[in-house]
Design a protein around this motif. Structure first.
Motif, short mmCIF file in Angstrom:
data_model
loop_
_atom_site.label_atom_id
_atom_site.label_comp_id
_atom_site.label_asym_id
_atom_site.label_seq_id
_atom_site.Cartn_x
_atom_site.Cartn_y
_atom_site.Cartn_z
N ASP A 1 -2.25 -0.11 9.77
CA ASP A 1 -1.93 1.20 9.19
C ASP A 1 -3.22 2.02 9.19
O ASP A 1 -4.22 1.63 8.58
CB ASP A 1 -1.40 0.98 7.77
CG ASP A 1 -0.92 2.27 7.11
OD1 ASP A 1 -1.68 3.25 7.12
OD2 ASP A 1 0.21 2.29 6.57
N ASP B 1 -4.89 4.65 -0.75
CA ASP B 1 -3.56 4.58 -0.13
C ASP B 1 -2.69 5.79 -0.44
O ASP B 1 -1.63 5.66 -1.04
CB ASP B 1 -2.85 3.28 -0.55
CG ASP B 1 -1.58 3.06 0.27
OD1 ASP B 1 -1.29 3.87 1.17
OD2 ASP B 1 -0.87 2.07 -0.01
N HIS C 1 -0.99 8.70 1.78
CA HIS C 1 -0.77 9.17 3.14
C HIS C 1 -0.76 10.70 3.20
O HIS C 1 -0.29 11.34 2.27
CB HIS C 1 0.57 8.67 3.69
CG HIS C 1 0.68 7.17 3.71
ND1 HIS C 1 1.71 6.51 4.33
CD2 HIS C 1 -0.10 6.20 3.18
CE1 HIS C 1 1.55 5.21 4.19
NE2 HIS C 1 0.46 5.00 3.48
N HIS D 1 -4.43 3.05 5.73
CA HIS D 1 -4.91 1.91 4.95
C HIS D 1 -6.26 1.40 5.47
O HIS D 1 -7.15 1.08 4.70
CB HIS D 1 -3.90 0.76 5.02
CG HIS D 1 -2.59 1.08 4.40
ND1 HIS D 1 -1.53 0.21 4.40
CD2 HIS D 1 -2.14 2.19 3.76
CE1 HIS D 1 -0.49 0.76 3.79
NE2 HIS D 1 -0.83 1.97 3.41
ZN ZN Z 1 0.42 3.16 2.46
#
Ligand code: ZN
Ligand code: FE
Ligand code: FE
Length: 277
Positions: free
Chosen positions: A176, A224, A226, A179
């Motif tokens: 990710d 975290d 987005h 992340h």
């Molecule tokens: Zn996330």
């Protein structure tokens, strides 16, 4: 070939997700296997799956990414919570055989004060119980931002989990971008270095999918959160470099940005253009 899509709602079934994907220019997608909080899964309708598989073949879809409920914690200190994670994941993997040969991604979990070593041990234990030698699904550990006591905020932890899994061909990683940046990997200035580290520690052959997100926070923030593509600290250029990177070619790229379908359609269009450049 760029395989790109976004997270779609699975409430109306597989055929509906397939049609939504086509409508927004996607040729892969991600979905929750059940309510993201971990409730009971809806029965799978084989006719719906059949129609989806036909559509998927006609549209040349890439591999799909199923996402386990994010509330599961396979390394909880409470046995009941671990057992619940096991039960849900085992059931999900059975259901995944309706759409064979795809990916099942999950968050490794939080060790909640038991320590990383214990957490890793518990996760590996669950994996060795749920992964069957004859399944066609590859289970993916998601790279995490390293929030709180989250496991998987660095490549070494993921490597340790993977190293303990008996069925080596059934386990891998989904990276990710939000992340991994939040975890402290400098994909903005040194993408090649980060991928070299990944290859040295885990092995790029274990990397099967990408979550493409911008991040509201700078590298190393462990937050975290987005952001839409181009509206965060990574920016479109960095994300374009990721999807074009020779070492990452062909992997399904899934957007998990704060968007409705029309927003995803725009991001997919932008990224397809960036990929061609
Ligand atoms: Zn996330
Ligand atoms: Fe996730
Ligand atoms: Fe993700």
């Amino acid at each position: 070939m760029l395989y790109i899509g976004c997270h779609l709602s699975s409430v109306k079934g597989f055929e509906n997700m397939g049609k939504e994907a086509v409508a927004i220019g996607a040729n892969t997608f991600q979905f929750f296997t059940r309510n993201p909080r971990g409730g009971k899964a809806k029965d799978i309708d084989p006719e719906d799956v059949k129609r989806f598989l036909e559509l998927s073949e006609a549209e040349n879809f890439g591999k799909l990414v199923a996402h386990a409920p994010y509330t599961l914690n396979p390394c909880s200190a409470t046995k009941k919570v671990r057992d619940f994670a096991f039960m849900v994941m085992e059931d999900d993997l059975k259901r995944m055989e309706y759409v064979p040969g795809n990916y099942y991604n999950f968050h490794p979990g939080s060790h909640v004060g038991q320590g990383t070593t214990k957490g890793i041990e518990l996760i590996t234990e669950v994996l060795n119980k749920i992964i069957k030698p004859d399944q066609s699904t590859i289970v993916l550990l998601e790279t995490m931002a390293g929030k709180g006591s989250e496991i998987g905020g660095n490549f070494e932890e993921l490597k340790e989990i993977i190293g303990g899994v008996e069925q080596q061909d059934k386990i891998g990683v989904c990276m990710d971008t939000c992340h991994v940046s939040d975890a402290g990997y400098d994909i903005i200035n040194d993408l090649d270095g980060v991928l070299t580290d990944f290859d040295r520690i885990i092995g790029l052959d274990k990397l099967h999918a990408l979550h493409i997100n911008d991040s509201l926070n700078p590298t190393g923030a462990h937050k975290d959160r987005h952001a839409r593509i181009g509206e965060g600290h990574l920016g479109l250029d960095v994300i374009a470099r990721i999807i074009r990177h020779p070492a990452l070619k062909g992997l399904p790229c899934v957007l998990e940005t704060p968007n409705e379908l029309d927003g995803y359609a725009k991001e997919i269009e932008i990224l397809r253009k960036a990929y061609e450049m």
